[in-house]
Write an enzyme that holds these catalytic residues in place. Structure first.
Site, PDB file in Angstrom:
ATOM      1  N   GLU A 267       0.858  -1.192   0.000  1.00  0.00           N
ATOM      2  CA  GLU A 267       0.000   0.000   0.000  1.00  0.00           C
ATOM      3  C   GLU A 267       0.884   1.229   0.000  1.00  0.00           C
ATOM      4  O   GLU A 267       1.889   1.280   0.707  1.00  0.00           O
ATOM      5  CB  GLU A 267      -0.896   0.073   1.255  1.00  0.00           C
ATOM      6  CG  GLU A 267      -2.005  -0.945   1.353  1.00  0.00           C
ATOM      7  CD  GLU A 267      -2.846  -0.741   2.618  1.00  0.00           C
ATOM      8  OE1 GLU A 267      -2.686   0.316   3.283  1.00  0.00           O
ATOM      9  OE2 GLU A 267      -3.659  -1.617   2.945  1.00  0.00           O
ATOM     10  N   GLU A 323     -13.832   5.190   0.589  1.00  0.00           N
ATOM     11  CA  GLU A 323     -14.722   4.216   1.232  1.00  0.00           C
ATOM     12  C   GLU A 323     -15.377   4.863   2.456  1.00  0.00           C
ATOM     13  O   GLU A 323     -14.718   5.125   3.458  1.00  0.00           O
ATOM     14  CB  GLU A 323     -13.926   2.976   1.629  1.00  0.00           C
ATOM     15  CG  GLU A 323     -13.274   2.274   0.435  1.00  0.00           C
ATOM     16  CD  GLU A 323     -12.262   1.223   0.855  1.00  0.00           C
ATOM     17  OE1 GLU A 323     -12.646   0.271   1.554  1.00  0.00           O
ATOM     18  OE2 GLU A 323     -11.073   1.373   0.491  1.00  0.00           O
ATOM     19  N   LYS A 326     -15.261   3.339   6.318  1.00  0.00           N
ATOM     20  CA  LYS A 326     -14.005   3.052   7.008  1.00  0.00           C
ATOM     21  C   LYS A 326     -13.963   3.819   8.327  1.00  0.00           C
ATOM     22  O   LYS A 326     -14.296   5.012   8.370  1.00  0.00           O
ATOM     23  CB  LYS A 326     -12.798   3.450   6.157  1.00  0.00           C
ATOM     24  CG  LYS A 326     -12.449   2.476   5.061  1.00  0.00           C
ATOM     25  CD  LYS A 326     -11.042   2.691   4.558  1.00  0.00           C
ATOM     26  CE  LYS A 326     -10.029   2.135   5.534  1.00  0.00           C
ATOM     27  NZ  LYS A 326      -8.649   2.252   5.049  1.00  0.00           N
ATOM     28  N   GLU A 332      -8.945   8.500   6.383  1.00  0.00           N
ATOM     29  CA  GLU A 332      -9.127   7.084   6.081  1.00  0.00           C
ATOM     30  C   GLU A 332     -10.176   6.864   4.999  1.00  0.00           C
ATOM     31  O   GLU A 332     -10.160   5.849   4.302  1.00  0.00           O
ATOM     32  CB  GLU A 332      -9.522   6.319   7.348  1.00  0.00           C
ATOM     33  CG  GLU A 332      -8.401   6.171   8.364  1.00  0.00           C
ATOM     34  CD  GLU A 332      -7.239   5.357   7.818  1.00  0.00           C
ATOM     35  OE1 GLU A 332      -7.481   4.256   7.288  1.00  0.00           O
ATOM     36  OE2 GLU A 332      -6.087   5.831   7.902  1.00  0.00           O
TER      37      GLU A 332
END
Length: 465
Positions: A267, A323, A326, A332
């Site tokens: 990542e 997203e 999350k 985040e």
């Protein structure tokens, strides 16, 4: 005639190897997370991944709908054993065999599963018991693959940079003492024996945002032209923070006797948005970082790092989507290359071939310095009342007289509502504990504001950065 063919065959073999290496160097992938309640279907998502020109995709489970959607594409796929299964699989080969039989065999080889990761950032988990079951679980999953005749799938586990207790200077890279001998060394032995990779999550955003005074922003964005750092021990010169972080890991592996295990960037990315207290989280910086790091990964002649020049760094960019479910701070939920409706957060080409001049102008960065005024922390409208009541109770139990003003007779008691009292308590808690690591989150029940919610004689406390 046969002897005359030998030099030609050698040249042809070298050419094939060269082409293969160049192709491998250019394959940037994307992390396909699913923590959103408004995301496109797997089939739509696969089309979007192809539109981004990704060559690999990593998912955080073995979702059969996604794996089916990936069938008969040229996308190489990384799947994952969930964290919660590791303890059981570590001591049960039958369970490992069953997991591979259920989650790999039905799709392989029509879905190009090439990497099977056991857990996600396990050594950052607070439950230490799982740490020591990680490598046994990796061994059993590898054995299960072999039992099913699957030999082309590499087994690994993605770890965060907090596996290091020392990373500066890079030559002093050292694994944490609580995992170095008991977990990391046997893991390195497994990775070496199986010719796999050390998968690592590398985010320059986090060290920069925690110390923006001493770390140059351009250095963190791989954008700096005049900031360098020379390691006083190795003598290696660094031009960006990313290389420093990766080389700290390489030196740490070398310190344990494994200098040659390949690194895979599981990542990396930069948030395009965040809360008021999360500096530098904006579209401008996110685009610059990801474009620069992709250029590095896809360079025709592999760049590597100062400790390993010219070595390919395979990678997955985080993440496909923003997203919205999350947990944690707003950053985040803002690492995506795409919005949930499939549109680009900013223009990006994962092949690295599009010149910067062909991208549209980026919006200016407006939060690269800490917000100058106070920030308040309020309860979200419509949040679950039971959860808000529990969070209110927690906030009031912390600190010194945190909730005295919302007690009967206090200046902030009226209006006597759960939402009003929780907002005061959240703000008072955050004002006291932000510098000690407290957050304005409360399990997703809170939101930041720069508008003073004080009224009459009731003065809300705000956090200052």
């Amino acid at each position: 005639m046969q002897l005359a063919l030998v030099p030609l065959l050698i040249l042809l073999f070298c050419f094939i190897i060269s082409i293969s290496s160049a192709e491998f160097s250019g394959k940037v992938g994307v992390n396909y997370g699913q923590l959103g309640n408004n995301l496109p279907s797997p089939s739509e998502s696969v089309k979007l991944i192809q539109t981004l020109k990704a060559k690999r995709v990593k998912i955080y489970d073995a979702n059969p709908k996604i794996l089916k959607a990936l069938q008969n594409t040229d996308l190489q796929v990384s799947i994952m054993v969930p964290n919660e299964l590791i303890n059981n699989i570590s001591s049960n080969q039958t369970l490992a065999d069953q997991w591979v039989h259920a989650n790999v065999v039905p799709f392989y080889p029509h879905t190009l599963i090439r990497y099977l990761l056991v857990g996600n950032e396990i050594l950052s988990a607070p439950d230490k018991s799982i740490w020591f079951n990680l490598v046994p679980a990796m061994r059993k999953i590898k054995h299960a693959l072999k039992t099913h005749g699957i030999t082309k799938v590499k087994v690994g586990t993605p770890l965060a940079m907090d596996v290091l207790e020392s990373s500066f200077p890079p030559s002093n890279g050292t694994f944490r003492s609580d995992i170095s001998g008991s977990v990391i060394k046997p893991m390195l032995k497994f990775l070496f024996k199986t010719k796999s990779f050390f998968f690592v999550d590398v985010y320059t955003y986090f060290p920069w945002s925690s110390d923006p005074t001493n770390i140059d922003l351009g250095y963190a964005l791989l954008e700096s032209t005049n900031v360098t750092y020379t390691d006083p021990v190795s003598g290696l010169t660094y031009h960006n923070l990313f290389d420093q972080m990766v080389d700290a890991l390489i030196f740490a592996m070398k310190r344990l006797g494994y200098p040659d295990i390949r690194v895979w960037i599981a990542e990396t990315g930069w948030p395009s948005g965040g809360d008021y207290d999360q500096i530098g989280a904006n579209i401008h910086n996110a685009a610059i970082y990801n474009r620069n790091v992709i250029k590095k990964f896809t360079a025709k002649s592999p760049v590597g790092t100062p400790a390993r020049p010219g070595v390919v760094l395979p990678s997955f960019i985080f993440a496909l989507y923003n997203e919205n479910t999350k947990p944690g701070p707003s950053t985040e939920r803002n690492f995506g290359l795409l919005y949930p409706n499939g549109s680009n957060v900013y223009e990006i080409d994962l092949t690295g071939k599009t010149p910067e001049s062909e991208f549209k102008a980026l919006p200016p960065a407006t939060n690269n310095k800490p917000y100058p005024g106070p920030i308040w922390c309020l309860a979200k409208k419509g949040a679950n009342k039971t959860a808000v009541a529990e969070a209110l109770s927690y906030a009031c139990s912390q600190g010194n007289k945190t909730c005295d003003p919302i007690q009967p007779g206090g200046k902030c008691f009226k209006p006597n509502s759960l939402a009003q009292h929780a907002s005061y308590a959240f703000s008072a808690y955050w004002a006291q504990f932000r510098k000690a690591g407290g957050s304005c989150n409360f399990g997703g029940l809170a939101i930041q504001t720069i508008e003073d919610p004080s009224y009459g004689s009731c003065k809300f406390l705000g956090a200052k950065l």
